[in-house]
Design a protein around this motif. Structure first.
Motif, PDB file in Angstrom:
ATOM      1  N   ARG A 169       0.829  -1.198   0.000  1.00 14.89           N
ATOM      2  CA  ARG A 169       0.000   0.000   0.000  1.00 14.89           C
ATOM      3  C   ARG A 169       0.866   1.251   0.000  1.00 14.89           C
ATOM      4  N   TRP A 170       1.965   1.258   0.762  1.00 18.66           N
ATOM      5  CA  TRP A 170       2.844   2.413   0.819  1.00 18.66           C
ATOM      6  C   TRP A 170       3.489   2.686  -0.548  1.00 18.66           C
ATOM      7  N   HIS A 171       3.948   1.631  -1.228  1.00 13.09           N
ATOM      8  CA  HIS A 171       4.581   1.818  -2.532  1.00 13.09           C
ATOM      9  C   HIS A 171       3.572   2.253  -3.590  1.00 13.09           C
ATOM     10  N   ARG A 172       2.345   1.771  -3.506  1.00 14.96           N
ATOM     11  CA  ARG A 172       1.314   2.227  -4.442  1.00 14.96           C
ATOM     12  C   ARG A 172       1.040   3.715  -4.232  1.00 14.96           C
ATOM     13  N   LEU A 173       0.986   4.106  -2.944  1.00 16.51           N
ATOM     14  CA  LEU A 173       0.730   5.511  -2.635  1.00 16.51           C
ATOM     15  C   LEU A 173       1.881   6.386  -3.109  1.00 16.51           C
ATOM     16  N   ARG A 174       3.107   5.929  -2.911  1.00 11.58           N
ATOM     17  CA  ARG A 174       4.272   6.760  -3.222  1.00 11.58           C
ATOM     18  C   ARG A 174       4.560   6.838  -4.724  1.00 11.58           C
ATOM     19  N   TYR A 175       4.492   5.690  -5.414  1.00 13.60           N
ATOM     20  CA  TYR A 175       4.945   5.657  -6.800  1.00 13.60           C
ATOM     21  C   TYR A 175       3.818   5.733  -7.837  1.00 13.60           C
ATOM     22  N   LEU A 176       2.590   5.446  -7.430  1.00 17.73           N
ATOM     23  CA  LEU A 176       1.492   5.475  -8.384  1.00 17.73           C
ATOM     24  C   LEU A 176       0.478   6.573  -8.074  1.00 17.73           C
ATOM     25  N   VAL A 177       0.037   6.614  -6.813  1.00 19.06           N
ATOM     26  CA  VAL A 177      -1.022   7.554  -6.457  1.00 19.06           C
ATOM     27  C   VAL A 177      -0.487   8.989  -6.377  1.00 19.06           C
ATOM     28  N   ALA A 178       0.606   9.188  -5.630  1.00 12.30           N
ATOM     29  CA  ALA A 178       1.117  10.545  -5.403  1.00 12.30           C
ATOM     30  C   ALA A 178       1.466  11.282  -6.695  1.00 12.30           C
ATOM     31  N   PRO A 179       2.228  10.682  -7.633  1.00  7.45           N
ATOM     32  CA  PRO A 179       2.538  11.422  -8.866  1.00  7.45           C
ATOM     33  C   PRO A 179       1.302  11.799  -9.673  1.00  7.45           C
ATOM     34  N   SER A 180       0.249  10.977  -9.606  1.00  4.90           N
ATOM     35  CA  SER A 180      -0.955  11.267 -10.371  1.00  4.90           C
ATOM     36  C   SER A 180      -1.801  12.356  -9.735  1.00  4.90           C
ATOM     37  N   MET A 181      -1.779  12.439  -8.406  1.00  8.31           N
ATOM     38  CA  MET A 181      -2.667  13.369  -7.725  1.00  8.31           C
ATOM     39  C   MET A 181      -2.012  14.708  -7.393  1.00  8.31           C
ATOM     40  N   LEU A 182      -0.689  14.776  -7.375  1.00  9.46           N
ATOM     41  CA  LEU A 182      -0.016  16.004  -6.961  1.00  9.46           C
ATOM     42  C   LEU A 182      -0.391  17.230  -7.804  1.00  9.46           C
ATOM     43  N   PRO A 183      -0.516  17.119  -9.133  1.00 10.79           N
ATOM     44  CA  PRO A 183      -0.914  18.319  -9.890  1.00 10.79           C
ATOM     45  C   PRO A 183      -2.256  18.881  -9.440  1.00 10.79           C
ATOM     46  N   PHE A 184      -3.220  18.013  -9.125  1.00 12.41           N
ATOM     47  CA  PHE A 184      -4.522  18.473  -8.649  1.00 12.41           C
ATOM     48  C   PHE A 184      -4.412  19.061  -7.253  1.00 12.41           C
ATOM     49  N   VAL A 185      -3.625  18.414  -6.405  1.00 13.15           N
ATOM     50  CA  VAL A 185      -3.482  18.872  -5.028  1.00 13.15           C
ATOM     51  C   VAL A 185      -2.844  20.255  -4.988  1.00 13.15           C
ATOM     52  N   PHE A 186      -1.877  20.515  -5.862  1.00 10.50           N
ATOM     53  CA  PHE A 186      -1.231  21.819  -5.871  1.00 10.50           C
ATOM     54  C   PHE A 186      -2.200  22.928  -6.263  1.00 10.50           C
ATOM     55  N   VAL A 187      -3.156  22.615  -7.121  1.00 11.40           N
ATOM     56  CA  VAL A 187      -4.186  23.601  -7.445  1.00 11.40           C
ATOM     57  C   VAL A 187      -4.967  23.964  -6.186  1.00 11.40           C
ATOM     58  N   GLY A 188      -5.358  22.939  -5.427  1.00  6.97           N
ATOM     59  CA  GLY A 188      -6.065  23.180  -4.171  1.00  6.97           C
ATOM     60  C   GLY A 188      -5.222  23.962  -3.177  1.00  6.97           C
ATOM     61  N   LEU A 189      -3.912  23.690  -3.139  1.00  5.52           N
ATOM     62  CA  LEU A 189      -3.028  24.397  -2.204  1.00  5.52           C
ATOM     63  C   LEU A 189      -2.917  25.872  -2.565  1.00  5.52           C
ATOM     64  N   ARG A 190      -2.836  26.179  -3.840  1.00 10.34           N
ATOM     65  CA  ARG A 190      -2.729  27.582  -4.253  1.00 10.34           C
ATOM     66  C   ARG A 190      -4.016  28.346  -3.938  1.00 10.34           C
ATOM     67  N   ILE A 191      -5.150  27.697  -4.144  1.00 13.06           N
ATOM     68  CA  ILE A 191      -6.425  28.327  -3.790  1.00 13.06           C
ATOM     69  C   ILE A 191      -6.506  28.524  -2.281  1.00 13.06           C
ATOM     70  N   ALA A 192      -6.128  27.480  -1.536  1.00 10.37           N
ATOM     71  CA  ALA A 192      -6.184  27.551  -0.074  1.00 10.37           C
ATOM     72  C   ALA A 192      -5.228  28.602   0.468  1.00 10.37           C
ATOM     73  N   ALA A 193      -4.065  28.773  -0.148  1.00 11.96           N
ATOM     74  CA  ALA A 193      -3.100  29.775   0.310  1.00 11.96           C
ATOM     75  C   ALA A 193      -3.669  31.181   0.171  1.00 11.96           C
ATOM     76  N   THR A 194      -4.324  31.446  -0.955  1.00 11.62           N
ATOM     77  CA  THR A 194      -4.944  32.758  -1.153  1.00 11.62           C
ATOM     78  C   THR A 194      -6.043  33.009  -0.125  1.00 11.62           C
ATOM     79  N   ILE A 195      -6.864  31.983   0.094  1.00  9.33           N
ATOM     80  CA  ILE A 195      -7.941  32.097   1.087  1.00  9.33           C
ATOM     81  C   ILE A 195      -7.356  32.334   2.477  1.00  9.33           C
ATOM     82  N   SER A 196      -6.256  31.664   2.789  1.00  7.81           N
ATOM     83  CA  SER A 196      -5.653  31.773   4.126  1.00  7.81           C
ATOM     84  C   SER A 196      -5.219  33.202   4.423  1.00  7.81           C
ATOM     85  N   LEU A 197      -4.537  33.831   3.464  1.00  5.17           N
ATOM     86  CA  LEU A 197      -4.094  35.208   3.684  1.00  5.17           C
ATOM     87  C   LEU A 197      -5.294  36.148   3.787  1.00  5.17           C
TER      88      LEU A 197
END
Length: 266
Positions: A169-197
């Motif tokens: 499960r850890w290797h699936r999360l690290r090598y398969l899931v994380a690379p696929s989801m990170l671009p979407f997550v970064f969009v959420g982080l940028r939106i959340a950062a603006t909201i936070s300030l």
């Protein structure tokens, strides 16, 4: 057809010239408004605002208030990420959970957290905790939504590859899931950062705790439009800097992604 010297210039030079012209036009419009319709209300000109900014930049209180607002925003954003990413993973991992929580997510993200300010003010008072809680209940939604969407969009082929190679499960999360989801997550982080300030400064302005929002309120109460303008511009610049930091972080982490290689992250 003969190309003009400007069109023959490198793209970077043309962009710089175009942006400089846009800034000059904006400054000219600002100056004309300050000298015309805004004169009666004490609207400052660009030169007067620059002088006020230089005066405030020489004081320790100015930088202290900036640091307070940034710290509050980052603290609330950190909590939103720590809570939002795991929740998003759990929701996105199961289609039934995703469908059943859709209404809750839609409701939560549409409720303005600032409407809860009176309640939180009674509980936490005019403290930093007030701002952190407001940021948490505001910024957590884009993180949850983008993370759950990212997990749901992972290719079925990748899931089959993980099962075929008996990855843990850890290797699936690290090598398969994380690379696929990170671009979407970064969009959420940028939106959340603006909201936070935004919520950090709003909580200081309305709640009365230390920070840029509070000194902006004080400047408005004594009708010091010059300082109020500088504080407002400072908040805007902080927003630009915070977004730039996340853009650079996204490029550093996702250097391999096509959107980053083509300059799409900006």
């Amino acid at each position: 057809m003969t190309r003009t010297p400007f069109r023959a210039a490198p793209p970077g030079v043309r962009r710089l010239v175009n942006r400089s012209l846009a800034i000059l036009v904006a400054l000219a419009v600002w100056h004309l408004f300050a000298r015309g319709p805004g004169a009666s209300s004490g609207f400052p000109t660009p030169g007067e605002s620059l002088g006020s900014a230089a005066e405030l930049a020489g004081t320790g209180a100015y930088w202290s208030n900036i640091a307070t607002s940034v710290e509050t925003a980052l603290l609330g954003l950190g909590l939103a990420v720590l809570a939002g990413v795991p929740v998003g993973l759990l929701i996105g991992a199961d289609e039934r959970v995703r469908r059943s929580t859709q209404l809750v997510l839609d409701f939560g993200r549409t409720v303005p957290a600032i409407a809860l300010l009176p309640l939180f003010l009674l509980v936490f008072g005019a403290t930093r905790d007030l701002g952190v809680v407001l940021i948490l209940v505001s910024a957590i939604w884009p993180v949850i939504i983008q993370t759950s969407y990212a997990v749901g969009e992972i290719s079925p082929q990748l899931r089959r590859v993980g099962r075929a190679y008996h990855l843990s499960r850890w290797h699936r999360l690290r090598y398969l899931v994380a690379p696929s989801m990170l671009p979407f997550v970064f969009v959420g982080l940028r939106i959340a950062a603006t909201i936070s300030l935004l919520m950090a400064i709003s909580s200081e302005f309305l709640g009365g705790s230390d920070g840029l929002g509070y000194v902006l309120l004080q400047a408005m109460q004594i009708n010091d439009t010059h300082r109020a303008f500088v504080y407002s511009f400072t908040a805007a610049i902080l927003g630009l800097v915070l977004n730039l930091v996340f853009v650079l972080l996204q490029r550093r982490v996702l250097w391999w992604h096509p959107s980053v290689r083509k300059g799409g992250a900006a």
